[in-house]
Design a protein around this motif. Structure first.
Motif, short mmCIF file in Angstrom:
data_model
loop_
_atom_site.label_atom_id
_atom_site.label_comp_id
_atom_site.label_asym_id
_atom_site.label_seq_id
_atom_site.Cartn_x
_atom_site.Cartn_y
_atom_site.Cartn_z
N PHE A 190 -26.98 23.58 -82.88
CA PHE A 190 -27.94 23.96 -83.93
C PHE A 190 -27.51 23.50 -85.33
CE2 PHE A 190 -29.17 27.39 -80.83
CZ PHE A 190 -30.43 26.87 -80.57
N LEU A 191 -26.21 23.44 -85.61
CA LEU A 191 -25.75 23.14 -86.96
C LEU A 191 -25.40 21.68 -87.20
CD1 LEU A 191 -23.49 26.23 -87.88
CD2 LEU A 191 -25.93 25.88 -88.31
N ILE A 192 -25.43 20.86 -86.14
CA ILE A 192 -25.08 19.45 -86.31
C ILE A 192 -26.31 18.67 -86.81
CG2 ILE A 192 -24.52 17.33 -85.03
CD1 ILE A 192 -22.11 19.01 -85.54
N LYS A 193 -26.13 18.03 -87.96
CA LYS A 193 -27.24 17.26 -88.54
C LYS A 193 -27.35 15.88 -87.90
CE LYS A 193 -26.84 19.63 -93.00
NZ LYS A 193 -26.47 19.50 -94.42
N ASP A 194 -26.22 15.20 -87.75
CA ASP A 194 -26.22 13.85 -87.19
C ASP A 194 -25.58 13.88 -85.81
OD1 ASP A 194 -27.27 12.69 -89.59
OD2 ASP A 194 -25.27 12.90 -90.48
N PHE A 315 -18.86 23.36 -89.10
CA PHE A 315 -18.74 24.37 -90.14
C PHE A 315 -18.26 23.84 -91.48
CE2 PHE A 315 -17.75 26.45 -86.03
CZ PHE A 315 -18.80 27.34 -85.97
N GLY A 316 -17.85 22.59 -91.52
CA GLY A 316 -17.25 22.05 -92.74
C GLY A 316 -15.74 22.07 -92.64
N GLY A 317 -15.07 21.21 -93.39
CA GLY A 317 -13.64 20.96 -93.31
C GLY A 317 -12.72 22.14 -93.07
N THR A 318 -12.32 22.82 -94.13
CA THR A 318 -11.31 23.87 -94.03
C THR A 318 -11.79 25.04 -93.18
OG1 THR A 318 -10.53 23.28 -96.24
CG2 THR A 318 -9.81 25.38 -95.37
N MET A 319 -13.04 25.44 -93.36
CA MET A 319 -13.59 26.56 -92.60
C MET A 319 -13.56 26.26 -91.11
SD MET A 319 -14.91 29.55 -92.49
CE MET A 319 -15.39 29.92 -94.18
N GLY A 320 -13.94 25.04 -90.72
CA GLY A 320 -13.93 24.65 -89.31
C GLY A 320 -12.54 24.70 -88.71
N THR A 321 -11.55 24.25 -89.48
CA THR A 321 -10.16 24.27 -89.01
C THR A 321 -9.71 25.70 -88.77
OG1 THR A 321 -9.66 22.25 -90.25
CG2 THR A 321 -7.80 23.60 -89.59
N TYR A 322 -10.00 26.59 -89.71
CA TYR A 322 -9.58 27.98 -89.58
C TYR A 322 -10.26 28.67 -88.39
CZ TYR A 322 -7.28 27.82 -94.16
OH TYR A 322 -6.44 27.53 -95.20
N ILE A 323 -11.55 28.38 -88.20
CA ILE A 323 -12.29 29.00 -87.10
C ILE A 323 -11.67 28.63 -85.76
CG2 ILE A 323 -14.49 28.92 -85.82
CD1 ILE A 323 -15.88 28.88 -88.59
N ILE A 324 -11.38 27.34 -85.56
CA ILE A 324 -10.79 26.91 -84.30
C ILE A 324 -9.37 27.44 -84.16
CG2 ILE A 324 -9.92 24.89 -83.04
CD1 ILE A 324 -12.88 25.38 -82.67
N ALA A 325 -8.62 27.46 -85.25
CA ALA A 325 -7.25 27.99 -85.19
C ALA A 325 -7.26 29.44 -84.71
CB ALA A 325 -6.58 27.90 -86.56
N ILE A 326 -8.17 30.25 -85.24
CA ILE A 326 -8.26 31.67 -84.84
C ILE A 326 -8.71 31.77 -83.38
CG2 ILE A 326 -9.51 33.83 -85.22
CD1 ILE A 326 -9.58 33.01 -88.25
N LEU A 327 -9.69 30.93 -82.99
CA LEU A 327 -10.19 30.95 -81.62
C LEU A 327 -9.07 30.59 -80.63
CD1 LEU A 327 -12.26 31.04 -79.37
CD2 LEU A 327 -13.13 28.82 -80.10
N VAL A 328 -8.29 29.55 -80.95
CA VAL A 328 -7.20 29.15 -80.05
C VAL A 328 -6.11 30.21 -80.01
CG1 VAL A 328 -5.42 27.41 -79.57
CG2 VAL A 328 -7.67 26.69 -80.36
N MET A 329 -5.85 30.86 -81.13
CA MET A 329 -4.86 31.94 -81.14
C MET A 329 -5.29 33.09 -80.22
SD MET A 329 -3.88 32.01 -85.21
CE MET A 329 -2.97 33.56 -85.12
N ILE A 330 -6.56 33.46 -80.31
CA ILE A 330 -7.08 34.51 -79.42
C ILE A 330 -7.00 34.05 -77.96
CG2 ILE A 330 -9.20 35.72 -78.71
CD1 ILE A 330 -10.05 35.64 -81.69
N SER A 331 -7.40 32.80 -77.73
CA SER A 331 -7.44 32.25 -76.38
C SER A 331 -6.06 32.19 -75.75
CB SER A 331 -8.06 30.85 -76.42
OG SER A 331 -8.14 30.31 -75.13
N THR A 332 -5.09 31.65 -76.49
CA THR A 332 -3.74 31.48 -75.94
C THR A 332 -3.03 32.82 -75.78
OG1 THR A 332 -3.01 30.92 -78.20
CG2 THR A 332 -3.39 29.10 -76.69
N PHE A 333 -3.24 33.75 -76.70
CA PHE A 333 -2.61 35.07 -76.60
C PHE A 333 -3.08 35.76 -75.32
CE2 PHE A 333 -1.77 39.52 -77.72
CZ PHE A 333 -0.52 39.42 -78.33
N GLY A 334 -4.40 35.73 -75.08
CA GLY A 334 -4.95 36.34 -73.87
C GLY A 334 -4.50 35.63 -72.61
N CYS A 335 -4.38 34.31 -72.69
CA CYS A 335 -3.95 33.51 -71.53
C CYS A 335 -2.51 33.86 -71.15
CB CYS A 335 -4.06 32.03 -71.87
SG CYS A 335 -3.61 30.93 -70.51
N VAL A 336 -1.62 33.93 -72.14
CA VAL A 336 -0.22 34.29 -71.87
C VAL A 336 -0.15 35.68 -71.24
CG1 VAL A 336 2.03 34.80 -72.89
CG2 VAL A 336 0.75 32.81 -73.66
#
Length: 482
Positions: A190-194, A315-336
């Motif tokens: 939904f948010l991708i323009k190109d 989501f845009g540069g810095t915001m996109g990086t932070y969102i994925i970083a938090i998602l991977v942290m949640i994902s890996t913590f639960g996986c371990v």
């Protein structure tokens, strides 16, 4: 007898929902956010990227369906170790258990925990910038590794406090990452323009069209050239190393069969529902990558973090990086947490069979194998410090699939060898389902043996080291008996 039944029922603290959460939580770690870059580099086309994930999905679900028959026949703690021991004898069970402790389970814990540390460093750059705690030549110990060890020890400690705590943590983190992944999938369209979807699909079935390298190993853009079918199959096998490793650990639910309500039905349901849901999510996440990023942006994403690159577009540069970083942290913590919770039950079962340290047998006052948990956690922490966890994981995808194949073959073997055994659940579409897995698995392992031997022999050697250890253990057991 009545007391025994009460004791068994009191141990059954994991329901169907908990089982599905354990399957999904153990599967979804950091791989889905990274490995698609390598797949695209190996094959160079959006079509082939999708095909690799589809083949992996068919493999994974076919194996889970096949395992269901064994889980219903042997609804005991120890899971795959028990299936192999009961089907092919103690030595085969031990070799699997040895490989599990030496590198499969503990190496996965180490690698996923370090991934947690690396993505935490996105939010806390000081972790990346800090001087190594120790360095000698190329070997070093960093604060990221120390954070990874801290996560392993924390989750090990939480799981020593009983199944309820580990279950609650697992459900919370698995639920969070499923919701986050669904959100990423929806917003990725939904948010991708190109959109790059049409461009990525324009390469059609032309493989390797951007994968030729110069003398320095740098990738060069080239036109498509005539490539043999075997070369394409070799490329698929090499590409599947990442997708296969991102899709393992679902069998962890079989390790805790002794603590699952109605295991004859709920273990197989957990495996089939969990693996199917994860593989659908994985496929949809890859659709997001193909929609948000061009082929080269996927293939050459910085540090292979294709999810970060896609999120920056969404989501845009810095915001996109932070969102994925938090998602991977949640994902890996639960996986371990899921892998820590499950693995210790295998080593406890092995110890009861005289195949592991005796100290691993006893449960603590909370009804969990505390010493087995700490043995697993300490060895995983050592692997974190070794710096070799990443290499180890590349090596063991071959071995993991090999053990999956042996276990799936066990379904067919037992149908002929022991046709009268009670089978509360029978493999759906037998014998097609196990044969499909065995054919794909054999092709994967065979092609890796031909084209990517660095992914095969090291892992095989680690497992074969278990042969003399097995005979040594048996010799000691025999002499003690005499």
């Amino acid at each position: 007898m009545e007391n025994q039944q009460e004791e068994v029922s009191s141990k059954r603290k994991l329901g169907l929902f908990d089982g599905v959460m354990l399957v999904m939580g153990s599967m979804i770690g950091s791989g889905i956010f990274i490995v698609s870059a390598d797949i695209m580099r190996n094959l160079g086309s959006g079509y082939w990227l999708v095909v690799v994930w589809l083949i992996t999905g068919v493999m994974t679900v076919a194996a889970a369906i096949s395992y269901g028959e064994l889980s219903a026949m042997f609804p005991k703690a120890g899971g795959q170790y028990t299936y192999l021991k009961e089907t092919f004898g103690k030595m085969m069970g031990f070799l699997y258990g040895w490989g599990l402790f030496a590198v499969i389970q503990t190496g996965t814990i180490a690698a996923v925990a370090v991934a947690f540390g690396k993505f935490t460093a996105y939010l806390i750059p000081a972790l990346n910038d800090a001087t190594p705690i120790f360095q000698s030549g190329s070997y070093k110990i960093t604060w990221i590794q120390i954070l990874a060890i801290g996560v392993i020890l924390l989750l090990t400690y939480i799981n020593t406090k009983g199944v309820e705590g580990g279950k609650l943590l697992q459900n919370l983190f698995t639920g969070s990452k499923i919701v986050a992944l669904i959100g990423l999938i929806l917003l990725g369209f939904f948010l991708i323009k190109d959109s790059f979807w049409s461009e990525n699909m324009s390469f059609s079935w032309q493989a390797f069209n951007n994968l030729k390298t110069d003398s320095s190993g740098n990738f060069l853009k080239t036109g498509w050239e005539s490539i043999s079918g075997m070369a394409i199959m070799g490329g698929i096998a090499a590409a599947m190393v990442g997708s296969v490793f991102s899709s393992v650990a679902w069998e962890n639910v079989t390790f805790v069969s002794g603590e699952i309500e109605n295991p004859k039905k709920n273990v197989v349901r957990s495996m089939v529902l969990g693996t199917t849901a994860v593989m659908v999510l994985y496929l949809l996440v890859n659709f997001v990558y193909l929609n948000a990023l061009g082929r080269d942006a996927i293939a050459f994403a910085a540090n292979d973090r294709v999810a970060v690159a896609a999120s920056e577009q969404i989501f845009g540069g810095t915001m996109g990086t932070y969102i994925i970083a938090i998602l991977v942290m949640i994902s890996t913590f639960g996986c371990v947490n899921g892998i820590v919770l499950a693995g210790s039950r295998v080593f406890q079962t092995m110890a009861k069979d005289g195949m592991f340290f005796k100290a691993a047998i006893a449960n603590n006052k909370n009804g969990v194998p505390e010493k087995s948990l700490w043995m697993q956690g300490i060895w995983a922490s050592v692997l974190c410090l070794s710096g070799q966890y990443g290499n180890l994981l590349d090596m063991i995808s071959f071995v993991i699939v090999l053990f999956y194949m042996i276990t799936v073959f066990g379904v067919i073997y037992l149908r002929f060898k022991k046709p009268d055994l009670e089978r509360p659940y029978k493999t759906w579409l037998y014998p097609i389902t196990p044969i499909v897995y065995l054919l794909i698995g054999a092709a994967f392992c065979g092609l890796l043996l031909i084209y990517k031997q660095q992914y095969t022999w090291p892992g095989l050697i680690i497992v074969l080291i278990g042969v003399p250890i097995y005979f040594l253990i048996n010799k000691k057991a025999t002499s003690n008996t005499n």
